[in-house]
Design a protein around this motif. Structure first.
Motif, PDB file in Angstrom:
ATOM      1  N   THR A  91     -34.683  55.648 -77.520  1.00  0.00           N
ATOM      2  CA  THR A  91     -34.558  54.700 -76.397  1.00  0.00           C
ATOM      3  C   THR A  91     -34.791  55.349 -75.036  1.00  0.00           C
ATOM      4  O   THR A  91     -34.586  54.721 -74.003  1.00  0.00           O
ATOM      5  CB  THR A  91     -33.191  53.984 -76.405  1.00  0.00           C
ATOM      6  N   ASN A 121     -38.105  53.292 -72.979  1.00  0.00           N
ATOM      7  CA  ASN A 121     -37.842  52.133 -72.110  1.00  0.00           C
ATOM      8  C   ASN A 121     -38.977  51.747 -71.143  1.00  0.00           C
ATOM      9  O   ASN A 121     -40.005  51.271 -71.586  1.00  0.00           O
ATOM     10  CB  ASN A 121     -36.465  52.243 -71.433  1.00  0.00           C
ATOM     11  N   ASN A 169     -32.926  47.512 -74.694  1.00  0.00           N
ATOM     12  CA  ASN A 169     -33.516  48.766 -74.254  1.00  0.00           C
ATOM     13  C   ASN A 169     -34.404  49.411 -75.310  1.00  0.00           C
ATOM     14  O   ASN A 169     -34.857  50.535 -75.114  1.00  0.00           O
ATOM     15  CB  ASN A 169     -32.420  49.743 -73.803  1.00  0.00           C
ATOM     16  N   GLY A 170     -34.670  48.693 -76.415  1.00  0.00           N
ATOM     17  CA  GLY A 170     -35.748  49.140 -77.279  1.00  0.00           C
ATOM     18  C   GLY A 170     -35.434  49.550 -78.697  1.00  0.00           C
ATOM     19  O   GLY A 170     -36.077  50.457 -79.219  1.00  0.00           O
ATOM     20  N   ILE A 171     -34.454  48.899 -79.340  1.00  0.00           N
ATOM     21  CA  ILE A 171     -34.242  49.151 -80.770  1.00  0.00           C
ATOM     22  C   ILE A 171     -34.227  47.817 -81.516  1.00  0.00           C
ATOM     23  O   ILE A 171     -33.560  46.879 -81.101  1.00  0.00           O
ATOM     24  CB  ILE A 171     -32.892  49.846 -81.073  1.00  0.00           C
ATOM     25  N   ILE A 222     -30.149  57.809 -77.700  1.00  0.00           N
ATOM     26  CA  ILE A 222     -30.112  56.652 -78.611  1.00  0.00           C
ATOM     27  C   ILE A 222     -28.909  55.813 -78.194  1.00  0.00           C
ATOM     28  O   ILE A 222     -27.775  56.084 -78.581  1.00  0.00           O
ATOM     29  CB  ILE A 222     -29.998  57.071 -80.093  1.00  0.00           C
ATOM     30  N   THR A 263     -38.236  51.681 -82.683  1.00  0.00           N
ATOM     31  CA  THR A 263     -37.985  51.794 -81.242  1.00  0.00           C
ATOM     32  C   THR A 263     -39.276  51.473 -80.500  1.00  0.00           C
ATOM     33  O   THR A 263     -40.376  51.671 -81.031  1.00  0.00           O
ATOM     34  CB  THR A 263     -37.516  53.206 -80.866  1.00  0.00           C
ATOM     35  N   PHE A 264     -39.129  50.972 -79.277  1.00  0.00           N
ATOM     36  CA  PHE A 264     -40.298  50.503 -78.535  1.00  0.00           C
ATOM     37  C   PHE A 264     -39.963  50.429 -77.059  1.00  0.00           C
ATOM     38  O   PHE A 264     -38.805  50.613 -76.663  1.00  0.00           O
ATOM     39  CB  PHE A 264     -40.752  49.124 -79.054  1.00  0.00           C
ATOM     40  N   ASP A 265     -41.002  50.148 -76.235  1.00  0.00           N
ATOM     41  CA  ASP A 265     -40.792  50.100 -74.790  1.00  0.00           C
ATOM     42  C   ASP A 265     -40.201  48.759 -74.364  1.00  0.00           C
ATOM     43  O   ASP A 265     -40.108  47.820 -75.156  1.00  0.00           O
ATOM     44  CB  ASP A 265     -42.097  50.411 -74.044  1.00  0.00           C
ATOM     45  N   SER A 266     -39.815  48.686 -73.088  1.00  0.00           N
ATOM     46  CA  SER A 266     -39.107  47.508 -72.575  1.00  0.00           C
ATOM     47  C   SER A 266     -39.995  46.262 -72.503  1.00  0.00           C
ATOM     48  O   SER A 266     -39.482  45.148 -72.632  1.00  0.00           O
ATOM     49  CB  SER A 266     -38.543  47.807 -71.186  1.00  0.00           C
TER      50      SER A 266
END
Lengths: 244, 212
Positions: free
Chosen positions: A179, A182, B48-50, B66, B82-85
């Motif tokens: 994370t 972001n 926030n990306g999970i 994390i 997981t990834f970007d906003s």
């Protein structure tokens, strides 16, 4: 007609934070990656304070917390305006706001990141349902699509983006960690000059092309910084069951 | 006896259909994570990306990078990503998240939600709340029935700054579970030992009984 602009995609690796920050000027609009303290480019943040610039417009989700991260900029008094999504327990920002020293624009988080993405993707503005019927809609064009009101939101770009990556190659291909990713890849796209603080610089060809999180086209300067504090904002754990 | 915070979390978890993608807001909703049955195939999304957020880590396994939307250390389950906003909010705004459970300062009978600022008080900020409120398929608001001063939080019209209009489907409080509707809050379930009279006394809008 003039010829093509000078190429920027060679010799991106800088030897020091100070060199990486060259040209960052008073009054600059600066995006900084991180969700709270998670994924902050810690050395670049410190470097900006040491550089002695001021009147910055800071574009970042939280502007620090617990006296750490971007709280350093607020404490140093070098920020004129903050564009963020959440303040919460960020006492440094509450104080600066109350004292009238910093102007604060609060943006819904999805709109915040999409405005940044739009700036990087060449989209001038877009319609979103988020914020319709709230204070966020004030002064904005409202248009109905499929029976729902939408707000026209403008792209949000910057002069500089300061981000943290887990690994970078010399072209600026990046991989992020969990994370800590972001807003960073979007900010890299939206700034005229992008500065990456990489935990590890790896040789070109290390990454499989399919595994690159952000292609180097969006990166201009790279500095390797191996040591990070990586503070916990709220460290929550559970007891390990017997025998595990 | 009104429901405790833990009992509220347990009751909220029972509102989630198996096989759902769920986003839990900051505060009270965070507790719901611990009450989801492991065999329900429910995937937790955090802004926030999970996708596939797991429980709090065992001591010694925590990673400051994390975290959940409340900036607490968490884990990622097998099969998580997981990834970007921008992608995260595409999931939210695009209607791909099935259930969102949000904290509330005020909820109106018609489903307006106020949960980000108190007039004259400190502004906490909007975060992902407005996007979640306008994009999610089903929104459960979760809050104590009254403020610390005893003022109703379930009201005819919100007086606090709005997060979104007509977005809340159901409200879970320590006193009961309610469905939002234009005529009032429809009672779906009372906490044990709580009377309808007490609920009506502590609610700032009509409380209806039975099926609509």
């Amino acid at each position: 007609m003039s010829g093509p602009r000078p190429g920027r995609h060679r010799d991106k690796v800088r030897a020091s934070v100070a060199e990486a920050l060259e040209g960052l000027h008073d009054g600059a609009r600066v995006m900084v990656g991180g969700f709270g303290l998670c994924g902050n480019p810690e050395a670049l943040i410190r470097g900006v304070v040491e550089r002695g610039v001021r009147d910055l417009v800071l574009i970042s989700n939280n502007a620090g917390n617990l006296g750490k991260g971007l709280n350093l900029w607020l404490q140093a008094g070098i920020v004129r305006k903050v564009i963020c999504t959440y303040i919460g327990t960020n006492e440094a920002l509450h104080e600066q706001m109350a004292a009238g020293r910093v102007e604060v624009e609060i943006v819904p988080q999805g709109t915040f990141v999409e405005r940044i993405r739009a700036a990087g993707a060449g989209i001038a503005a877009f319609y979103t349902p988020t914020g319709a019927g709230t204070v966020v809609a004030e002064g904005k064009e409202i248009r109905e699509f499929d029976g729902r009101p939408h707000l026209l939101e403008r792209a949000l770009g910057a002069d500089f983006a300061l981000v943290r990556a887990r690994r970078a190659d010399p072209f600026g291909n990046l991989r992020f960690w969990r994370t800590a990713r972001n807003f960073s890849p979007l900010m890299c796209m939206a700034a005229r000059t992008t500065l990456v603080e990489a935990d590890e610089l790896v040789p070109l060809g290390t990454f499989d092309p399919d595994d690159v999180h952000l292609p180097g086209i969006f990166v201009h300067r790279i500095v390797e910084v191996r040591e990070h504090e990586d503070p916990f904002e709220y460290r929550v754990v559970r007891p390990r069951p017997e025998g595990r | 006896m009104p429901w405790s915070r833990e009992q509220m979390a347990e009751r909220a978890a029972r509102e989630i259909p198996p096989g759902s993608i769920v986003n839990l807001g900051i505060g009270l909703p965070t507790l719901v994570a611990d009450c989801i049955p492991p065999d329900a195939d429910i995937w937790l999304h955090t802004e926030n990306g999970i996708l596939g957020m797991g429980p709090f880590p065992y001591e010694g396994e925590e990673d400051p990078q994390i975290i959940n939307a409340g900036k607490q250390t968490v884990t990622i389950v097998r099969g998580g990503s997981t990834f970007d906003s921008a992608l995260s909010f595409a999931m939210i705004r695009g209607g791909h998240v099935d259930v969102t459970i949000l904290g509330a300062m005020q909820v109106s009978a018609a489903g307006d939600l106020a949960n980000w600022a108190i007039p004259g008080g400190k502004v906490m900020g909007i975060g992902g709340a407005m996007d979640l409120a306008s994009g999610s398929g089903f929104i459960l608001a979760m809050t104590t029935h009254v403020t610390r001063e005893g003022e109703p939080k379930l009201v005819a019209e919100c007086t606090y700054p709005l997060t979104a209009r007509r977005c809340v489907h159901r409200v879970l409080t320590d006193l009961g579970l309610f469905a939002c509707g234009p005529e009032g809050f429809r009672l779906l379930e009372l906490a044990p030992g709580v009377s309808l009279d007490e609920v009506r006394r502590k609610t700032g809008a009509p409380v209806l009984e039975g099926r609509p």
